[in-house]
Every structure is written in C-alpha cells, then in structure tokens.
Enzyme design. Structure first.
Site, short mmCIF file in Angstrom:
data_model
loop_
_atom_site.label_atom_id
_atom_site.label_comp_id
_atom_site.label_asym_id
_atom_site.label_seq_id
_atom_site.Cartn_x
_atom_site.Cartn_y
_atom_site.Cartn_z
N TYR A 110 0.86 -1.19 0.00
CA TYR A 110 0.00 0.00 0.00
C TYR A 110 0.89 1.24 0.00
O TYR A 110 2.09 1.18 0.31
CB TYR A 110 -0.94 0.00 1.21
CG TYR A 110 -0.24 0.05 2.55
CD1 TYR A 110 -0.09 1.26 3.24
CD2 TYR A 110 0.26 -1.11 3.14
CE1 TYR A 110 0.55 1.31 4.47
CE2 TYR A 110 0.89 -1.07 4.37
CZ TYR A 110 1.04 0.15 5.03
OH TYR A 110 1.68 0.19 6.24
N ARG A 178 -4.62 -10.65 0.45
CA ARG A 178 -4.17 -12.05 0.35
C ARG A 178 -5.28 -12.93 -0.20
O ARG A 178 -5.03 -13.86 -0.98
CB ARG A 178 -3.71 -12.55 1.72
CG ARG A 178 -2.48 -11.82 2.25
CD ARG A 178 -1.99 -12.46 3.55
NE ARG A 178 -0.97 -11.62 4.19
CZ ARG A 178 -1.21 -10.73 5.14
NH1 ARG A 178 -2.47 -10.58 5.59
NH2 ARG A 178 -0.24 -10.01 5.65
N GLU A 299 -3.73 -15.92 11.29
CA GLU A 299 -2.83 -16.99 10.86
C GLU A 299 -3.36 -18.37 11.27
O GLU A 299 -3.45 -19.28 10.44
CB GLU A 299 -1.43 -16.79 11.48
CG GLU A 299 -0.71 -15.54 11.00
CD GLU A 299 -0.99 -14.33 11.87
OE1 GLU A 299 -0.24 -13.35 11.78
OE2 GLU A 299 -1.98 -14.38 12.65
#
Length: 354
Positions: A110, A178, A299
């Site tokens: 970004y 992602r 995660e």
C-alpha cells in the site's frame, strides 16, 4: 544359376550408350592413357580375368601377424557396448532431471513513505532466487504506476493484482489482499508453493531454497521485534528433526491460538486450494483468511483450513534451529508519502562545495 549384369562395365568398352541423345563409348582405363603417358589412377597393369573373381582367398602361410596389433572381435564388440552405455548415460544426465517447484510469493502492499524501499529490497532478493518463481503483488482499489514501474525493473516474473473489495478497516486490508491472490491462484490453478511475504520483512535466500522441499505444509520460527521495540520475540514451531512437537510463544494474549505461527512463518502447496480430493479435504469450500476474527488470529484460523494437526506439517530446516526471516516493525507511521515517490522541492539548506 543367377547372373549379374553390370551397367556400363569396362568389359564392354566398345558398346555405345546414349545420354540425352548423344552417343559415346566407354573405354577401359587400362587401354587408354593420358597424352603425357600418365594414368589418372597411378600405374596401370594388365587386368586379367581371374582378377575379377569373388573368391575369398586365405592369407599366405608364411605371413606373420603381430599379436598386439590384432583386434579380437570380442574386444571390438565389448568396446562398442561400453561406448553405447557411456553415450546413453550422458544422454540420461542431460534429459533425466527433476523440474524445480514453482514458488508463488504473495505480497500485499500500500502507499506509504517507505513503500518504494521495501518493494525494491524484496524484489532484489527474489531476483537471486533460481526460477521458476512468481511474484504476486496485490494493491487495493487501483494498480499504482509507481508499483508497476518497480515490478517491471526487478527482472522477476510477476502479476500485478488489484483487490476491489471495500474495506474501511486498515487492519483488514492485508486480509482482503491475500484473499484476492488466493482466488487468483485457485481460479487459474497455479501449481507451486504459496508463501505470504510482506514487503517490510527481511528474508534470507536460504528460506526460499527450503520452500521447494515442502510437500504439503511447511513452517519455521520467525524472529520479531515487539511493537514497543524493546524486546525480541521468537514465534514458530519447536521441532524434532522435521516433526513439529511444540510452539514458541511469548505473548499471553495469543496463547489461546491453535497454531503459533507468524504470517511469514509458513508456506503450503497451492494444489490444496483447487484440488481438495488430492489432499482428502473434508470440504471443497474456498480457503480464505477471515476478517471476522480478532487481530493476531488470522494466521491460526487460516492454517486450520490447510491441515488437521501438527502431523501434517513439516518443520524446516531440520530441528527448526535457524532464523531465516525477521519481522522488525521499524516503520514510523507519521511519515508523509511523497506523490510518485519524488520530492517536489530541494532541501532548504544547500552547502557550497569547497
């Protein structure tokens, strides 16, 4: 009894032949010499009829041969076989190779002051990784010209992807980026090892070398600098060889997580995304990161979709005793992002050259 007819034999030197309508006669070279008395084939002797016999006569009895100069038929056959085996082995060495697994590096990015520095640094590292490697760089809303220019200059095969999902929460930005890359991999059935590599992390070449050894899911410890920047944290697996037997963690707030892994501390086979039958997944639902979970749990909730437990993981390197990448959090948040990464004005103070 069979007879053999020889066309244009010197024995019939008086017989005329036609070639394109022109008659000519063929004379024996034994009867006609050149005008200077020389023969084009050297000395000419009288050719007798018995010289044309097809009978193979044995060598004279009194001829002695040097045993060392005699090549046995067995030796000739053996040498020929050895030559063939040697040539065949060289051919196998040339064509019998195992292609390297492709590495698919996913990098969300970004606009910020140090974006150019981070992308250039990561691009130079990936340039040193032996191919095949695919760098998937994901931006929000629009693909910036500055990012595109850096990607073109790295010399790495890349895909510049745009995530169009609206997100008002800055913390969820990386999750959506992602997921956009995961959807791209699943849609195009890209085959390789997927690795989430944020642009502000530091990576060693040893890490990318080990990615190609992963079968299903690989993990390793990551060294991190705490947000307070006053202590180092080690997060990742504890291994016995390549078997994961426990986890490093130092934060009490994250001890409820199933797997204690940093986002840059694992990689997995891309076929898990688009070939559930191969890996015997219980469901064919798309695998994605969740933006509904608490920060720090993205995660573990993602990994739970890839593997059932530690038995399906591979610790790397052996013993998980080496740090191959670092997450340092060194960026200041209040730096101004220069448009186009260019400064419009010179510095206020200019020192004269002495």
């Amino acid at each position: 009894m069979a007879s053999i007819r020889r066309t244009q034999s010197p024995a019939y030197h008086d017989r005329p032949y036609q070639n394109g309508g022109t008659s000519f006669s063929v004379s024996s070279p034994s009867q006609k010499l050149l005008s200077n008395g020389m023969s084009p084939f050297g000395e000419v002797e009288d050719i007798k009829s018995q010289d044309f016999s097809f009978e193979i006569k044995p060598s004279p009895v009194n001829v002695k041969l040097d045993p060392e100069s005699v090549v046995k038929r067995e030796d000739f056959v053996l040498d020929t076989v050895n030559l063939g085996v040697e040539r065949q082995s060289k051919t196998k060495e040339r064509f019998n190779f195992i292609p390297k697994k492709q590495i698919i590096v996913v990098t969300p990015t970004y606009n910020r002051a140090l974006q150019a520095f981070y992308l250039n640094r990561l691009g130079q590292v990936l340039r040193l990784v032996p191919p095949p490697i695919l760098w998937m760089v994901v931006e929000m809303n629009v693909a910036s010209m500055e990012t595109a220019e850096i990607l073109r200059k790295t010399g790495v095969m890349y895909r510049h992807i745009v995530c169009t999902k609206n997100s008002t929460n800055v913390k969820d930005r990386g999750v959506h980026q992602r997921n956009a890359a995961l959807e791209h991999i699943e849609h195009h059935k890209l085959d390789g090892i997927v690795y989430f590599a944020d642009d502000d992390n530091i990576y060693s070449l040893e890490l990318f070398k080990g990615l190609r050894e992963i079968s299903r899911f690989g993990t390793w410890p990551v060294a991190m600098l705490a947000q307070s920047k006053n202590k180092a944290i080690l997060e990742g697996p504890v291994c016995n060889g390549s078997q994961v037997i426990g986890w490093h963690t130092n934060e009490k707030s994250k001890r409820l997580r199933r797997f204690h892994v940093d986002m840059s501390g694992f990689a997995f086979n891309s076929t898990i995304l688009w070939d559930p039958k191969k890996w015997r997944r219980p469901t064919s639902a798309p695998i994605q990161q969740l933006d509904t979970v608490k920060e720090g749990f993205q995660e573990t909730t993602f990994i739970e979709q890839l593997v059932e437990d530690e038995s399906q993981m591979e610790g790397t390197p052996a013993g998980c005793s080496r740090i191959m990448n670092w997450h340092l959090h060194l960026e200041a948040r209040n730096l101004v992002y220069p448009r186009g990464w260019l400064l419009q004005k010179n510095l206020d103070v200019v020192l004269p050259i002495k």
